[in-house]
Enzyme design. Sequence first.
Site, short mmCIF file in Angstrom:
data_model
loop_
_atom_site.label_atom_id
_atom_site.label_comp_id
_atom_site.label_asym_id
_atom_site.label_seq_id
_atom_site.Cartn_x
_atom_site.Cartn_y
_atom_site.Cartn_z
N GLY A 147 5.01 -41.74 -55.69
CA GLY A 147 5.56 -43.03 -55.51
C GLY A 147 4.99 -43.60 -54.52
N SER A 148 6.36 -44.65 -53.38
CA SER A 148 6.27 -45.34 -52.87
C SER A 148 5.40 -44.69 -51.43
CB SER A 148 6.65 -46.67 -52.27
OG SER A 148 7.22 -47.28 -51.12
N THR A 149 4.78 -45.46 -50.59
CA THR A 149 4.23 -44.69 -49.25
C THR A 149 6.44 -44.76 -48.01
OG1 THR A 149 3.40 -47.15 -48.44
CG2 THR A 149 2.14 -45.61 -49.43
N GLY B 262 9.09 -44.11 -48.73
CA GLY B 262 9.06 -42.21 -48.62
C GLY B 262 8.73 -41.90 -47.10
#
Length: 134
Positions: A61-63, A65
């Site tokens: 998923g997204s950075t 995170g």
Amino acid sequence: MKLKGRGIVKGVAEGELVVSRKPLSFLGGVDPNTGIITDPESDIQGEKITGKILAFPRGKGSTVGSYVIYALAKKGTGPKAIIVEEAEAIVAVGAIIAGIPLVTGIDISKLKSGMKVRVDGERGEVEIIAQGDL
């Protein structure tokens, strides 16, 4: 039994293990206010990771995170340590900025939830202290 991997973030932690067999997204998958896994696709949905040792294959998923991992640590709802098979950038950066011990290169198929383990982020070791439920 000791498992040897590679330490990414120094520190030693001991505690109960929570193991996911699936990659974990911290953004939208973990509630930083409660430390509970909220991802409906996770095999550990509903588990609380606060004060436990968290093991999973890798992040996804997204950075953003990384900042969720940091928020978990700052709010006192995060894990004591993280064990991964592959420490990609999201989890590595998150653990670094949060100061959470991180060991990578560990075969998580040898681990199960409820085990008591000791994680040494400097030596890159995970020691299984007790099998089964605590």
